[in-house]
Design a protein around this motif. Structure first.
Motif, short mmCIF file in Angstrom:
data_model
loop_
_atom_site.label_atom_id
_atom_site.label_comp_id
_atom_site.label_asym_id
_atom_site.label_seq_id
_atom_site.Cartn_x
_atom_site.Cartn_y
_atom_site.Cartn_z
N CYS A 32 0.87 -1.17 0.00
CA CYS A 32 0.00 0.00 0.00
C CYS A 32 0.91 1.23 0.00
O CYS A 32 1.20 1.81 1.04
CB CYS A 32 -0.89 -0.04 1.23
SG CYS A 32 -2.34 0.97 1.12
N TRP A 110 5.40 -0.24 10.57
CA TRP A 110 4.53 -0.10 9.41
C TRP A 110 3.33 0.75 9.81
O TRP A 110 3.11 1.00 10.99
CB TRP A 110 4.09 -1.46 8.87
CG TRP A 110 3.37 -2.33 9.87
CD1 TRP A 110 3.93 -3.02 10.91
CD2 TRP A 110 1.98 -2.58 9.94
NE1 TRP A 110 2.97 -3.69 11.61
CE2 TRP A 110 1.75 -3.45 11.04
CE3 TRP A 110 0.89 -2.17 9.18
CZ2 TRP A 110 0.49 -3.89 11.39
CZ3 TRP A 110 -0.37 -2.64 9.52
CH2 TRP A 110 -0.56 -3.49 10.61
N ASP A 112 -0.78 1.24 9.49
CA ASP A 112 -2.06 0.65 9.14
C ASP A 112 -2.77 1.59 8.18
O ASP A 112 -3.06 2.74 8.53
CB ASP A 112 -2.90 0.44 10.40
CG ASP A 112 -4.18 -0.31 10.14
OD1 ASP A 112 -4.85 -0.01 9.11
OD2 ASP A 112 -4.53 -1.18 10.94
N ILE A 114 -5.78 1.64 7.08
CA ILE A 114 -7.18 1.93 7.41
C ILE A 114 -7.27 2.97 8.52
O ILE A 114 -7.97 3.98 8.39
CB ILE A 114 -7.92 0.63 7.83
CG1 ILE A 114 -7.80 -0.45 6.77
CG2 ILE A 114 -9.38 0.94 8.17
CD1 ILE A 114 -8.40 -0.12 5.43
N THR A 115 -6.54 2.71 9.61
CA THR A 115 -6.62 3.61 10.77
C THR A 115 -5.57 4.71 10.75
O THR A 115 -5.60 5.60 11.58
CB THR A 115 -6.47 2.80 12.06
OG1 THR A 115 -5.16 2.22 12.10
CG2 THR A 115 -7.54 1.73 12.18
N ARG A 119 2.26 1.16 13.56
CA ARG A 119 2.25 -0.12 14.24
C ARG A 119 3.64 -0.73 14.14
O ARG A 119 4.48 -0.28 13.36
CB ARG A 119 1.24 -1.07 13.59
CG ARG A 119 -0.17 -0.54 13.41
CD ARG A 119 -1.12 -0.81 14.56
NE ARG A 119 -1.11 -2.15 15.06
CZ ARG A 119 -1.92 -3.13 14.69
NH1 ARG A 119 -2.83 -2.92 13.76
NH2 ARG A 119 -1.84 -4.32 15.25
N PRO A 146 0.63 -3.43 4.59
CA PRO A 146 -0.74 -3.09 4.96
C PRO A 146 -1.31 -3.85 6.15
O PRO A 146 -2.38 -3.50 6.65
CB PRO A 146 -1.53 -3.44 3.70
CG PRO A 146 -0.78 -4.57 3.11
CD PRO A 146 0.67 -4.32 3.44
N ASP A 147 -0.62 -4.91 6.61
CA ASP A 147 -1.18 -5.68 7.73
C ASP A 147 -0.09 -6.37 8.54
O ASP A 147 1.05 -6.49 8.12
CB ASP A 147 -2.23 -6.69 7.26
CG ASP A 147 -1.67 -7.72 6.29
OD1 ASP A 147 -0.59 -8.28 6.54
OD2 ASP A 147 -2.31 -7.96 5.26
N VAL A 148 -0.48 -6.83 9.72
CA VAL A 148 0.48 -7.42 10.65
C VAL A 148 1.04 -8.74 10.14
O VAL A 148 2.19 -9.07 10.42
CB VAL A 148 -0.14 -7.57 12.06
CG1 VAL A 148 -1.22 -8.64 12.08
CG2 VAL A 148 0.93 -7.85 13.10
N ASP A 149 0.25 -9.50 9.37
CA ASP A 149 0.76 -10.78 8.86
C ASP A 149 1.96 -10.58 7.95
O ASP A 149 2.97 -11.27 8.08
CB ASP A 149 -0.35 -11.53 8.11
CG ASP A 149 -1.46 -12.00 9.02
OD1 ASP A 149 -1.19 -12.25 10.22
OD2 ASP A 149 -2.60 -12.11 8.54
#
Length: 175
Positions: A32, A110, A112, A114-115, A119, A146-149
């Protein structure tokens, strides 16, 4: 041409780029990122390459720009073996990483998407931590995650790359 370097598409080794795109898709490796022309294009390209763990280089046989992902997806039998009897002339600048240089914890920062909150994710090599007797941590920022994974996968990738006592050297080969 408008957003790129102004190079013709003929300069790109499309096969390697499509192979890399398929690999990244199969890995669920989405980014992203936004390029808004406020920084150099080469810096943005390097940021993407750092995220995906790859390399862009001119292919020696075609002269086109190729993209290669650094993955464990090769067959050892296909890698040429060079010995002093088959073209190896010398090993120069041999250096082994010392234990103090090894990393036993990686933190990935990274954002997030969306929010819009910052993070972080953390992975440790507990065995190396115990053998060293102390934590040696490094922090990397991957703004396009874009995500924790995916952040955890990049943590693990970077930890594996920096927690091995590998040797570095230069080779001199004959033609």
């Amino acid at each position: 041409r408008d957003w790129g370097r102004g190079l013709s598409r003929d300069w790109i080794d499309e096969t390697t780029w499509l192979k890399a795109a398929e690999t990244l898709y199969n890995e669920g490796f989405g980014l992203c990122l936004r390029y808004n022309r406020q920084s150099e294009l080469s810096g943005f390209i390097q940021e993407v390459v750092d995220h995906v763990g790859g390399s862009i280089y001119p292919d020696r046989s075609t002269g086109r720009l190729a993209l290669s992902l650094l993955r464990n997806d090769y067959d050892l039998d296909d890698i040429p073996l060079f010995t002093y009897d088959s073209g190896l002339i010398a090993l120069n600048d041999v250096e082994t990483a010392s234990q103090e240089d090894l990393v036993n914890e990686v933190i990935v920062k990274w954002t997030d998407p969306i929010t819009k909150t910052d993070r972080s994710a953390r992975v440790q090599n507990l065995a190396l931590n115990q053998s060293m007797g102390a934590s040696n941590s490094t922090t990397r920022t991957y703004a396009g995650v874009p995500d924790v994974d995916l952040a955890l996968r990049l943590c693990q990738r970077d930890l594996e790359a920096n927690s091995n006592s590998l040797k570095r050297f230069s080779l001199v080969l004959d033609r």
